[in-house]
Design an enzyme around this catalytic site. Structure first.
Site, PDB file in Angstrom:
ATOM      1  N   ASP A 206       0.827  -1.210   0.000  1.00 15.96           N
ATOM      2  CA  ASP A 206       0.000   0.000   0.000  1.00 15.96           C
ATOM      3  C   ASP A 206       0.860   1.258   0.000  1.00 15.96           C
ATOM      4  O   ASP A 206       0.538   2.237  -0.680  1.00 15.96           O
ATOM      5  CB  ASP A 206      -0.922   0.023   1.225  1.00 15.96           C
ATOM      6  CG  ASP A 206      -2.078  -0.953   1.068  1.00 15.96           C
ATOM      7  OD1 ASP A 206      -2.417  -1.290  -0.075  1.00 15.96           O
ATOM      8  OD2 ASP A 206      -2.636  -1.381   2.100  1.00 15.96           O
TER       9      ASP A 206
HETATM   10  N1  LIG Z   1      13.506  -6.016   2.174  1.00 17.68           N
HETATM   11  C1  LIG Z   1      13.316  -4.904   1.470  1.00 17.68           C
HETATM   12  N2  LIG Z   1      14.298  -3.991   1.343  1.00 17.68           N
HETATM   13  C2  LIG Z   1      14.130  -2.861   0.619  1.00 17.68           C
HETATM   14  N3  LIG Z   1      12.966  -2.556  -0.002  1.00 17.68           N
HETATM   15  C3  LIG Z   1      11.948  -3.403   0.081  1.00 17.68           C
HETATM   16  C4  LIG Z   1      12.053  -4.635   0.829  1.00 17.68           C
HETATM   17  N4  LIG Z   1      10.866  -5.281   0.746  1.00 17.68           N
HETATM   18  C5  LIG Z   1      10.059  -4.491   0.003  1.00 17.68           C
HETATM   19  N5  LIG Z   1      10.701  -3.370  -0.405  1.00 17.68           N
HETATM   20  C6  LIG Z   1      10.115  -2.264  -1.228  1.00 17.68           C
HETATM   21  O1  LIG Z   1       8.702  -2.382  -1.251  1.00 17.68           O
HETATM   22  C7  LIG Z   1       8.224  -2.622  -2.594  1.00 17.68           C
HETATM   23  C8  LIG Z   1       7.064  -3.624  -2.539  1.00 17.68           C
HETATM   24  O2  LIG Z   1       7.521  -4.818  -1.950  1.00 17.68           O
HETATM   25  P1  LIG Z   1       6.834  -6.233  -2.210  1.00 17.68           P
HETATM   26  O3  LIG Z   1       7.023  -6.632  -3.628  1.00 17.68           O
HETATM   27  O4  LIG Z   1       7.352  -7.150  -1.167  1.00 17.68           O
HETATM   28  O5  LIG Z   1       5.287  -5.837  -1.982  1.00 17.68           O
HETATM   29  P2  LIG Z   1       4.013  -6.764  -1.664  1.00 17.68           P
HETATM   30  O6  LIG Z   1       4.409  -8.210  -1.775  1.00 17.68           O
HETATM   31  O7  LIG Z   1       2.922  -6.253  -2.494  1.00 17.68           O
HETATM   32  O8  LIG Z   1       3.751  -6.373  -0.148  1.00 17.68           O
HETATM   33  P3  LIG Z   1       2.482  -6.713   0.773  1.00 17.68           P
HETATM   34  O9  LIG Z   1       3.094  -7.605   1.803  1.00 17.68           O
HETATM   35  O10 LIG Z   1       2.089  -5.399   1.336  1.00 17.68           O
HETATM   36  O11 LIG Z   1       1.457  -7.364  -0.100  1.00 17.68           O
HETATM   37  C9  LIG Z   1       9.450  -3.130  -3.343  1.00 17.68           C
HETATM   38  O12 LIG Z   1       9.354  -2.842  -4.727  1.00 17.68           O
HETATM   39  C10 LIG Z   1      10.563  -2.333  -2.669  1.00 17.68           C
HETATM   40  O13 LIG Z   1      10.594  -1.005  -3.190  1.00 17.68           O
HETATM   41  C1  LIG Z   2      -2.875  -4.195  -2.881  1.00  8.52           C
HETATM   42  O1  LIG Z   2      -3.842  -3.696  -1.965  1.00  8.52           O
HETATM   43  C2  LIG Z   2      -3.976  -4.426  -0.747  1.00  8.52           C
HETATM   44  C3  LIG Z   2      -5.126  -3.820   0.045  1.00  8.52           C
HETATM   45  O2  LIG Z   2      -5.028  -2.453   0.180  1.00  8.52           O
HETATM   46  C4  LIG Z   2      -2.646  -4.401  -0.006  1.00  8.52           C
HETATM   47  O3  LIG Z   2      -2.717  -5.190   1.156  1.00  8.52           O
HETATM   48  C5  LIG Z   2      -1.509  -4.909  -0.907  1.00  8.52           C
HETATM   49  O4  LIG Z   2      -0.278  -4.743  -0.267  1.00  8.52           O
HETATM   50  C6  LIG Z   2      -1.496  -4.151  -2.219  1.00  8.52           C
HETATM   51  N1  LIG Z   2      -0.442  -4.724  -3.051  1.00  8.52           N
HETATM   52  C7  LIG Z   2       0.172  -4.041  -3.994  1.00  8.52           C
HETATM   53  C8  LIG Z   2       1.279  -4.735  -4.732  1.00  8.52           C
HETATM   54  O5  LIG Z   2      -0.140  -2.909  -4.281  1.00  8.52           O
END
Ligand SMILES: Nc1ncnc2c1ncn2[C@@H]1O[C@H](COP(=O)(O)OP(=O)(O)OP(=O)(O)O)[C@@H](O)[C@H]1O
Ligand SMILES: *[C@@H]1O[C@H](CO)[C@@H](O)[C@H](O)[C@H]1NC(C)=O
Ligand SMILES: *[C@@H]1O[C@H](CO)[C@@H](O)[C@H](O)[C@H]1NC(C)=O
Length: 251
Positions: A206
């Site tokens: 988010d």
């Molecule tokens: N360990 C880390 N170190 C540095 N930056 C990070 C790290 N983890 C996440 N990020 C940053 O956060 C962004 C989103 O991370 P990620 O791909 O893990 O999101 P997500 O899986 O959608 O997260 P969520 O758990 O909220 O669903 C990455 O592109 C990076 O910019």
């Molecule tokens: C998508 O939205 C949900 C709910 O707001 C959030 O938990 C999640 O991290 C979001 N993921 C990305 C990649 O934007």
């Protein structure tokens, strides 16, 4: 991120009861009343109880609309209405894929908002992480696990309104962020962080989208949007839970 008072508005209606008090108390705790006092508008209705699940969304004044994919489990019809409104009024409509299960179990509903299988394709920006992208690919029978290729394919899905090109933004944790439109693909590195500085990653998805949109609404180039997205994500993971400093130092 914007540092503009009243750029966003938090509205609703509460009753004069325990839940209403709870709402006000928690907003105060969150610091919202201090920093953004004029942006919270609660109608206090003595004759009704505070709702515990209903939300009223104001769309007509907004120029940029973003709906998290989880809302597909609540009201696809509402999403459809907002999406159509955006297309008709040349507004920017964005969603995220939210979770692999959203891509799986709600394929048909999501397809209505995003696929060549249905006539309508409303999304201007699609956000997701690598797992969601791969699930999306699998349920659509695309037979590829390559995130870059998937991002491009999502961008190439048919579009309802011709004004904006669809841009797909896929995060991959520590690995580069993939940004694709229908004919170009770019990768952006994330801001590296020493292990001892990482507190937790709650809400990082988010925060990423929030940072991105903060520049998009100022009509900044995609490079700046991604830079702000990474900045916001990076700030968040260095703090406990979903909290952020009062002022960003993003330039
Ligand atoms: N360990 C880390 N170190 C540095 N930056 C990070 C790290 N983890 C996440 N990020 C940053 O956060 C962004 C989103 O991370 P990620 O791909 O893990 O999101 P997500 O899986 O959608 O997260 P969520 O758990 O909220 O669903 C990455 O592109 C990076 O910019
Ligand atoms: C998508 O939205 C949900 C709910 O707001 C959030 O938990 C999640 O991290 C979001 N993921 C990305 C990649 O934007
Ligand atoms: C992507 O996000 C989902 C939740 O939306 C999570 O279950 C999954 O582990 C994430 N993928 C990665 C590689 O972090």
């Amino acid at each position: 991120m914007l540092q503009i008072p009243c750029a966003t508005t938090y509205i609703g209606c509460i009753g004069r009861d325990k839940f209403g008090e709870e709402m006000k108390k928690n907003l105060k705790l969150a610091g919202l009343l201090v920093a953004f006092a004029r942006q919270i508008h609660y109608l206090e209705d003595e004759s009704a109880a505070t709702g515990t699940c209903a939300v009223c969304v104001v769309v007509e004044k907004a120029k940029y609309l973003y709906i998290a994919g989880f809302f597909l489990t609540v009201s696809p019809d509402s999403i459809q209405l907002v999406a159509e409104h955006a297309a008709e009024n040349n507004k920017v409509f964005s969603m995220n894929l939210s979770a692999p299960f959203i891509c799986e179990f709600f394929k048909d509903v999501l397809d209505k908002v995003c696929s060549e299988h249905f006539a309508v394709m409303y999304m201007d920006f699609v956000f997701g992480n690598e797992t969601e992208a791969k699930t999306f690919s699998r349920v659509h029978g695309w037979e590829t696990e390559n995130v870059e290729e998937i991002a491009q394919k999502i961008s190439q899905c048919r579009k309802a309104s011709g004004t904006h090109k669809r841009i797909t933004v896929i995060t991959q944790g520590l690995d580069p962020i993939v940004v694709a439109d229908d004919d170009k693909m770019k990768k952006f590195p994330v801001i590296k962080l020493p292990k001892e500085k990482l507190v937790d990653t709650y809400g990082v998805g988010d925060a990423f989208v929030g940072g991105f949109l903060s520049q998009l609404v100022q009509e900044k180039p995609i490079e700046d949007c991604v830079r702000a997205a990474c900045y916001a994500a990076n700030v968040l993971i260095q703090r406990s839970g979903c909290s952020f400093p009062e002022k960003p130092n993003f330039k």
